[in-house]
Design a protein around this motif. Structure first.
Motif, PDB file in Angstrom:
ATOM      1  N   SER A 171       0.817  -1.215   0.000  1.00  0.00           N
ATOM      2  CA  SER A 171       0.000   0.000   0.000  1.00  0.00           C
ATOM      3  C   SER A 171       0.847   1.259   0.000  1.00  0.00           C
ATOM      4  N   GLY A 215       0.393   5.877  -1.176  1.00  0.00           N
ATOM      5  CA  GLY A 215      -0.472   6.973  -1.607  1.00  0.00           C
ATOM      6  C   GLY A 215       0.262   8.294  -1.586  1.00  0.00           C
ATOM      7  N   HIS A 221       0.810  12.378  -0.151  1.00  0.00           N
ATOM      8  CA  HIS A 221       1.191  12.926   1.150  1.00  0.00           C
ATOM      9  C   HIS A 221      -0.001  13.119   2.085  1.00  0.00           C
ATOM     10  N   CYS A 222      -1.109  13.643   1.558  1.00  0.00           N
ATOM     11  CA  CYS A 222      -2.261  13.957   2.414  1.00  0.00           C
ATOM     12  C   CYS A 222      -3.223  12.784   2.612  1.00  0.00           C
ATOM     13  N   GLY A 223      -3.076  11.731   1.812  1.00  0.00           N
ATOM     14  CA  GLY A 223      -3.951  10.567   1.935  1.00  0.00           C
ATOM     15  C   GLY A 223      -5.189  10.608   1.063  1.00  0.00           C
ATOM     16  N   ARG A 252      -4.961   6.870  -2.458  1.00  0.00           N
ATOM     17  CA  ARG A 252      -4.422   5.652  -1.848  1.00  0.00           C
ATOM     18  C   ARG A 252      -4.493   4.529  -2.873  1.00  0.00           C
ATOM     19  N   LYS A 257      -8.453   4.929  -3.399  1.00  0.00           N
ATOM     20  CA  LYS A 257      -9.042   6.222  -3.046  1.00  0.00           C
ATOM     21  C   LYS A 257      -8.496   7.287  -3.984  1.00  0.00           C
ATOM     22  N   CYS A 264      -2.372  14.539  -7.069  1.00  0.00           N
ATOM     23  CA  CYS A 264      -3.396  14.775  -6.056  1.00  0.00           C
ATOM     24  C   CYS A 264      -3.760  16.255  -6.089  1.00  0.00           C
ATOM     25  N   ASP A 271       4.014   3.091   1.475  1.00  0.00           N
ATOM     26  CA  ASP A 271       4.106   3.235   2.923  1.00  0.00           C
ATOM     27  C   ASP A 271       5.426   2.635   3.411  1.00  0.00           C
TER      28      ASP A 271
END
Length: 132
Positions: A9, A11, A13-15, A18, A56, A76, A102
């Protein structure tokens, strides 16, 4: 002995974006010196589309193209990080930024340099360097 393929997993920086990618523990990353990769520090992990799962952020990312407009760079809209995109070098595949996985994903391996600043001259060298 071949590493078992597992979902890894990562993504932005801010999430807001994902993903998971089905990868072994040992990987080969591609470090490109083209204008955009050099500026962003993108380390490519090239996978087949069925190995990449956007969990996401679908439909929310900003697309940027330049030059031949073949590569579809996706960012993003909140933090601006490009965690994955559709590369020019491998049509139909997905390139994931190694730096966006991650930290607990236990990925290791090697990084191969690619002279993407002279893309047309060197593109044929990509696949042999990755062992494909």
């Amino acid at each position: 002995m071949t590493d078992a393929i597992k979902p890894r997993s990562g993504g932005c920086h801010c999430g807001a974006v994902r993903f998971t990618a089905d990868l072994p523990d040992q990987i080969v990353g591609l470090s490109c010196n083209c204008s955009i990769c050099a500026m962003t520090g993108f380390i490519h992990i090239i996978v087949e589309p069925d190995q990449f799962h956007l969990e996401k952020g679908d439909g929310t990312q900003t697309e940027y193209t330049f030059n031949t407009r073949t590569a579809k760079h996706l960012f993003c809209p909140v933090c601006g990080v490009k965690s994955w995109y559709h590369p020019r070098s491998h049509p139909g595949k997905v390139s994931i930024n190694l730096r966006c996985f991650d930290s607990d994903q236990n990925l290791s391996g090697r990084i191969v340099d690619f002279d993407g600043a002279n893309w047309e001259k060197n593109v044929e060298q990509i696949n042999p360097e990755l062992g494909e």
